[in-house]
Write a protein that holds these residues in place. Structure first.
Motif, PDB file in Angstrom:
ATOM      1  N   UNK A   1       0.873  -1.169   0.000  1.00 33.43           N
ATOM      2  CA  UNK A   1       0.000   0.000   0.000  1.00 33.43           C
ATOM      3  C   UNK A   1       0.909   1.217   0.000  1.00 33.43           C
ATOM      4  N   UNK A   2       0.856   1.984  -1.090  1.00 35.39           N
ATOM      5  CA  UNK A   2       1.658   3.199  -1.161  1.00 35.39           C
ATOM      6  C   UNK A   2       0.935   4.292  -0.381  1.00 35.39           C
ATOM      7  N   UNK A   3       1.510   4.688   0.738  1.00 39.16           N
ATOM      8  CA  UNK A   3       0.863   5.666   1.618  1.00 39.16           C
ATOM      9  C   UNK A   3       0.851   7.042   0.961  1.00 39.16           C
ATOM     10  N   UNK A   4      -0.368   7.556   0.732  1.00 36.48           N
ATOM     11  CA  UNK A   4      -0.549   8.930   0.269  1.00 36.48           C
ATOM     12  C   UNK A   4      -1.153   9.769   1.377  1.00 36.48           C
ATOM     13  N   UNK A   5      -2.222   9.251   1.969  1.00 34.00           N
ATOM     14  CA  UNK A   5      -2.832   9.916   3.118  1.00 34.00           C
ATOM     15  C   UNK A   5      -3.573   8.874   3.958  1.00 34.00           C
ATOM     16  N   UNK A   6      -4.007   9.287   5.134  1.00 38.95           N
ATOM     17  CA  UNK A   6      -4.630   8.350   6.062  1.00 38.95           C
ATOM     18  C   UNK A   6      -5.891   7.710   5.497  1.00 38.95           C
ATOM     19  N   UNK A   7      -6.771   8.523   4.923  1.00 44.17           N
ATOM     20  CA  UNK A   7      -8.044   7.989   4.433  1.00 44.17           C
ATOM     21  C   UNK A   7      -7.829   6.904   3.391  1.00 44.17           C
ATOM     22  N   UNK A   8      -6.938   7.170   2.462  1.00 47.57           N
ATOM     23  CA  UNK A   8      -6.653   6.190   1.394  1.00 47.57           C
ATOM     24  C   UNK A   8      -6.114   4.890   1.966  1.00 47.57           C
ATOM     25  N   UNK A   9      -5.179   5.002   2.902  1.00 47.64           N
ATOM     26  CA  UNK A   9      -4.562   3.793   3.469  1.00 47.64           C
ATOM     27  C   UNK A   9      -5.562   3.014   4.317  1.00 47.64           C
ATOM     28  N   UNK A  10      -6.361   3.714   5.096  1.00 38.53           N
ATOM     29  CA  UNK A  10      -7.353   3.028   5.922  1.00 38.53           C
ATOM     30  C   UNK A  10      -8.350   2.256   5.054  1.00 38.53           C
ATOM     31  N   UNK A  11      -8.736   2.836   3.931  1.00 40.20           N
ATOM     32  CA  UNK A  11      -9.639   2.146   3.008  1.00 40.20           C
ATOM     33  C   UNK A  11      -8.978   0.901   2.421  1.00 40.20           C
ATOM     34  N   UNK A  12      -7.706   1.027   2.045  1.00 38.25           N
ATOM     35  CA  UNK A  12      -7.016  -0.117   1.440  1.00 38.25           C
ATOM     36  C   UNK A  12      -6.789  -1.232   2.456  1.00 38.25           C
ATOM     37  N   UNK A  13      -6.491  -0.856   3.686  1.00 37.63           N
ATOM     38  CA  UNK A  13      -6.328  -1.872   4.732  1.00 37.63           C
ATOM     39  C   UNK A  13      -7.657  -2.587   4.968  1.00 37.63           C
ATOM     40  N   UNK A  14      -8.745  -1.832   5.009  1.00 34.71           N
ATOM     41  CA  UNK A  14     -10.067  -2.436   5.211  1.00 34.71           C
ATOM     42  C   UNK A  14     -10.397  -3.418   4.106  1.00 34.71           C
TER      43      UNK A  14
END
Length: 218
Positions: free
Chosen positions: A196-209
């Motif tokens: 997961x290429x971290x761009x911002x918190x919202x994006x990463x949290x969605x990808x983790x989910x």
């Protein structure tokens, strides 16, 4: 099937963006960021490396690095004022008043509570451990820490991903890297990791989910 291991990067993922920390360092020291970055680059070039690599693979001490950077600064700008910069104890000043990324810290704890193994895969500096570990306060959560300065190689070198797998007693297909540097993500993918290429918190949290909801990973 075993659950995947989530490997978190430190700087830029569990901390604010690196650009923001550079700006804060400039405010603390009054050293122009472009001049400081050039001095760091020139110091690394003496060893045949780039950026912070000599520190991150444990090649030189922080004190030696700081002396060399100070010399480079005065070469680049003879009248530069370095009086506010404690370059020989760079990490102490760099981390001063830096707050962790609390949303991502909370996510790490949630993943651990859900039964996932949590690793930290970081390009870091030996002398900085006294500052970054208390800052993120995850010693009770992290199962594995792979720190470049302790294993003698750094991301994106393929070797560090192999070391991480060995220390976790797992295989590439069970590893997920969350990292703010695209080059590191590409290298991990070549090894067979998911990323997961971290761009911002919202994006990463969605990808983790999405990943944790994917039954094929559990």
């Amino acid at each position: 099937m075993n659950k995947p291991i989530f490997w978190f990067d430190f700087g830029g993922v569990l901390t604010p963006p690196i650009k923001a920390i550079i700006y804060q360092y400039q405010q603390k020291t009054q050293l122009p960021a472009n001049i400081m970055l050039q001095a760091v680059k020139d110091t690394a070039a003496e060893f045949g490396y780039t950026g912070l690599e000599p520190l991150e693979i444990g090649l030189i001490s922080e004190q030696e690095w700081g002396r060399r950077v100070k010399n480079k600064l005065t070469q680049l700008q003879p009248n530069i004022d370095t009086s506010k910069a404690d370059l020989e104890h760079f990490g102490r000043q760099w981390f001063e008043n830096i707050q962790p990324n609390t949303l991502m810290i909370d996510k790490v704890r949630q993943l651990k509570k859900a039964g996932f193994t949590i690793g930290l895969l970081t390009n870091n500096v030996r002398e900085w451990e006294a500052y970054w570990r208390p800052m993120i306060n995850l010693d009770d959560v992290l199962d594995i820490i792979v720190d470049s300065c302790k294993v003698g190689c750094r991301k994106p070198d393929q070797t560090i991903f192999q070391i991480a797998e060995q220390q976790a007693n797992t295989t590439a297909q069970h590893c997920i890297l969350i990292d703010d540097t695209e080059e590191n993500c590409v290298a991990a993918q070549k090894r067979g990791w998911q990323t997961i290429h971290f761009i911002d918190n919202d994006q990463v949290l969605k990808e983790i989910s999405y990943l944790t909801a994917n039954e094929s990973l559990e």
